[in-house]
Design an enzyme around this catalytic site. Structure first.
Site, PDB file in Angstrom:
ATOM      1  N   SER A  84      -5.638  63.334  10.849  1.00 49.01           N
ATOM      2  CA  SER A  84      -5.343  64.080   9.612  1.00 49.01           C
ATOM      3  C   SER A  84      -5.962  63.292   8.453  1.00 49.01           C
ATOM      4  O   SER A  84      -6.143  62.071   8.549  1.00 49.01           O
ATOM      5  CB  SER A  84      -3.837  64.180   9.400  1.00 49.01           C
ATOM      6  OG  SER A  84      -3.547  64.552   8.053  1.00 49.01           O
TER       7      SER A  84
ATOM      8  N   TYR B 243       4.496  59.927   9.059  1.00 49.35           N
ATOM      9  CA  TYR B 243       3.467  60.859   9.544  1.00 49.35           C
ATOM     10  C   TYR B 243       2.081  60.285   9.255  1.00 49.35           C
ATOM     11  O   TYR B 243       1.225  60.229  10.137  1.00 49.35           O
ATOM     12  CB  TYR B 243       3.629  62.236   8.891  1.00 49.35           C
ATOM     13  CG  TYR B 243       2.564  63.218   9.329  1.00 49.35           C
ATOM     14  CD1 TYR B 243       2.404  63.548  10.672  1.00 49.35           C
ATOM     15  CD2 TYR B 243       1.686  63.797   8.411  1.00 49.35           C
ATOM     16  CE1 TYR B 243       1.410  64.432  11.088  1.00 49.35           C
ATOM     17  CE2 TYR B 243       0.701  64.682   8.812  1.00 49.35           C
ATOM     18  CZ  TYR B 243       0.565  64.991  10.147  1.00 49.35           C
ATOM     19  OH  TYR B 243      -0.429  65.858  10.557  1.00 49.35           O
TER      20      TYR B 243
HETATM   21  P1  NAP Z   1       1.254  73.963  15.182  1.00 49.90           P
HETATM   22  O1  NAP Z   1       0.713  75.322  15.072  1.00 49.90           O
HETATM   23  O2  NAP Z   1       2.697  73.719  14.861  1.00 49.90           O
HETATM   24  O3  NAP Z   1       0.919  73.409  16.638  1.00 49.90           O
HETATM   25  C1  NAP Z   1       1.510  72.275  17.205  1.00 49.90           C
HETATM   26  C2  NAP Z   1       1.316  72.366  18.704  1.00 49.90           C
HETATM   27  O4  NAP Z   1       1.901  71.196  19.302  1.00 49.90           O
HETATM   28  C3  NAP Z   1       1.993  73.585  19.294  1.00 49.90           C
HETATM   29  O5  NAP Z   1       1.187  74.121  20.322  1.00 49.90           O
HETATM   30  C4  NAP Z   1       3.274  73.013  19.870  1.00 49.90           C
HETATM   31  O6  NAP Z   1       3.651  73.818  20.962  1.00 49.90           O
HETATM   32  C5  NAP Z   1       2.799  71.633  20.312  1.00 49.90           C
HETATM   33  N1  NAP Z   1       3.897  70.697  20.432  1.00 49.90           N
HETATM   34  C6  NAP Z   1       4.809  70.354  19.472  1.00 49.90           C
HETATM   35  N2  NAP Z   1       5.705  69.499  19.982  1.00 49.90           N
HETATM   36  C7  NAP Z   1       5.358  69.302  21.289  1.00 49.90           C
HETATM   37  C8  NAP Z   1       5.908  68.553  22.346  1.00 49.90           C
HETATM   38  N3  NAP Z   1       7.010  67.814  22.165  1.00 49.90           N
HETATM   39  N4  NAP Z   1       5.290  68.584  23.553  1.00 49.90           N
HETATM   40  C9  NAP Z   1       4.205  69.341  23.742  1.00 49.90           C
HETATM   41  N5  NAP Z   1       3.636  70.069  22.788  1.00 49.90           N
HETATM   42  C10 NAP Z   1       4.210  70.067  21.574  1.00 49.90           C
HETATM   43  O7  NAP Z   1       0.463  72.967  14.217  1.00 49.90           O
HETATM   44  P2  NAP Z   1      -1.095  72.562  14.138  1.00 49.90           P
HETATM   45  O8  NAP Z   1      -1.418  72.526  12.705  1.00 49.90           O
HETATM   46  O9  NAP Z   1      -1.923  73.385  15.028  1.00 49.90           O
HETATM   47  O10 NAP Z   1      -1.023  71.055  14.655  1.00 49.90           O
HETATM   48  C11 NAP Z   1      -1.902  70.524  15.617  1.00 49.90           C
HETATM   49  C12 NAP Z   1      -2.289  69.120  15.216  1.00 49.90           C
HETATM   50  O11 NAP Z   1      -3.000  69.158  13.988  1.00 49.90           O
HETATM   51  C13 NAP Z   1      -1.114  68.149  15.001  1.00 49.90           C
HETATM   52  O12 NAP Z   1      -1.415  66.913  15.627  1.00 49.90           O
HETATM   53  C14 NAP Z   1      -1.069  67.983  13.486  1.00 49.90           C
HETATM   54  O13 NAP Z   1      -0.554  66.731  13.110  1.00 49.90           O
HETATM   55  C15 NAP Z   1      -2.550  68.110  13.155  1.00 49.90           C
HETATM   56  N6  NAP Z   1      -2.837  68.465  11.759  1.00 49.90           N
HETATM   57  C16 NAP Z   1      -2.401  69.634  11.222  1.00 49.90           C
HETATM   58  C17 NAP Z   1      -2.667  69.920   9.893  1.00 49.90           C
HETATM   59  C18 NAP Z   1      -2.225  71.196   9.233  1.00 49.90           C
HETATM   60  O14 NAP Z   1      -2.263  71.260   7.984  1.00 49.90           O
HETATM   61  N7  NAP Z   1      -1.831  72.210   9.995  1.00 49.90           N
HETATM   62  C19 NAP Z   1      -3.404  68.996   9.114  1.00 49.90           C
HETATM   63  C20 NAP Z   1      -3.815  67.802   9.694  1.00 49.90           C
HETATM   64  C21 NAP Z   1      -3.534  67.543  11.025  1.00 49.90           C
HETATM   65  P3  NAP Z   1       5.129  74.045  21.528  1.00 49.90           P
HETATM   66  O15 NAP Z   1       6.031  74.222  20.334  1.00 49.90           O
HETATM   67  O16 NAP Z   1       4.961  75.255  22.368  1.00 49.90           O
HETATM   68  O17 NAP Z   1       5.442  72.821  22.328  1.00 49.90           O
END
Ligand code: NAP
Length: 263
Positions: A142, A155
């Site tokens: 991130s 985080y």
């Molecule tokens: P998201 O839509 O909430 O996706 C998170 C994913 O992780 C979901 O598929 C969730 O699936 C899975 N997950 C959560 N807890 C888990 C667990 N205990 N075991 C296995 N899987 C788990 O959010 P996203 O934005 O796509 O996030 C993906 C990555 O991008 C993360 O690492 C986040 O830190 C990073 N990121 C996001 C942003 C942003 O602004 N969105 C910015 C920078 C970085 P289930 O709930 O089905 O398990």
């Protein structure tokens, strides 16, 4: 006509958001897929849609990566399945509350997923990649890896770990045929924000990127050989200067005497 296979990509956190878009794009590029997350119904629906659309083989593994037994099951797959050529270490959660307002148990859970699981999965897959002289690890970090003041500090700390681990892995593994890329998204429109208690609609929309655009940009960065990809940073030379200065500093820290300003 079906593309010939590029091997199998294992994607964690594939049930929604960034991981689900990686699944779509990688299937279309010719990868078979192993999709990992907790939500079996969402994973199965995505797997059916992608295998129908692309003809690729798409498997689903339901796992809570905070749970040791589930994590070990995924590690075993990464260790034993020699068809795996790409790991997308994407599963992660965030937090927006400051330190004093954040329960430490929640912080520990975040560390377990964002750091421990990501690290163990990398450790599981890399020896096979080295033995075969090829393979790619994409670690989703991130921008808070570099700007930890923006959101919750733990985080930011987990994502600084992901960036540092990726840089170190690149240093150690590049000459062994293993590619490592750290992706540093800024605010991206996914469930991440509502999960963290701050819906994405509440952010200034000029800083929020659509998830498809973010992943497509990250894949261009991968194809162009970048180790660190920051889709929202328009002037890439800024990063190049920052990174060059970091490399200079890296060579200046060792000394048998403390700097004069500390005497
Ligand atoms: P998201 O839509 O909430 O996706 C998170 C994913 O992780 C979901 O598929 C969730 O699936 C899975 N997950 C959560 N807890 C888990 C667990 N205990 N075991 C296995 N899987 C788990 O959010 P996203 O934005 O796509 O996030 C993906 C990555 O991008 C993360 O690492 C986040 O830190 C990073 N990121 C996001 C942003 C942003 O602004 N969105 C910015 C920078 C970085 P289930 O709930 O089905 O398990």
């Amino acid at each position: 006509m079906a593309l010939s296979s590029k091997g199998t990509a294992l994607i964690t956190g594939a049930s929604s958001g960034i991981g689900a878009v990686y699944a779509d794009r990688l299937a279309r590029q010719g990868y078979d897929l192993i999709l990992v997350a907790r939500s079996q119904a969402k994973l199965t629906a995505l797997a059916n849609r992608l295998s129908d659309a692309t003809g690729r083989n798409v498997e689903v593994v339901t796992a809570d990566l905070k749970e040791k037994a589930d994590l070990l099951r995924v590690e075993q797959i990464l260790r034993n399945d020699a068809s795996i050529t790409l790991l997308v270490n994407n599963a992660g959660v965030g937090a927006v509350m400051p330190l004093l307002a954040s329960p430490v148990d929640d912080m520990q859970d975040m560390i377990t997923l964002n750091i421990t699981a990501l690290t163990r999965l990398a450790y599981a897959v890399v020896p096979g990649f080295v033995a075969r002289g090829a393979g790619t690890v994409i670690n989703i970090a991130s921008i808070v890896a570099i700007a930890p003041e923006i959101l919750n500090g733990v985080y930011g700390g987990t994502k600084a770990f992901v960036l540092a681990l990726s840089q170190s892995m690149h240093h150690e593994l590049a000459d062994k045929g293993v590619r490592v890329q750290a992706v540093l998204p800024g605010a991206t429109a996914t469930d991440f924000w509502s999960e963290a208690g701050h819906p994405v609609e509440n952010l200034p929309q000029e800083i929020v990127m659509a998830v498809d655009e973010m992943v497509d940009a990250a894949l261009v960065g991968l194809a162009s050989g970048e180790v660190v990809t920051i889709p929202g940073l328009h002037d890439g030379a800024q990063w190049d200067r920052y990174e060059a200065q970091r490399q200079v500093l890296s060579g200046l820290f060792g000394s048998s005497t403390a700097a004069p300003r500390y005497h």
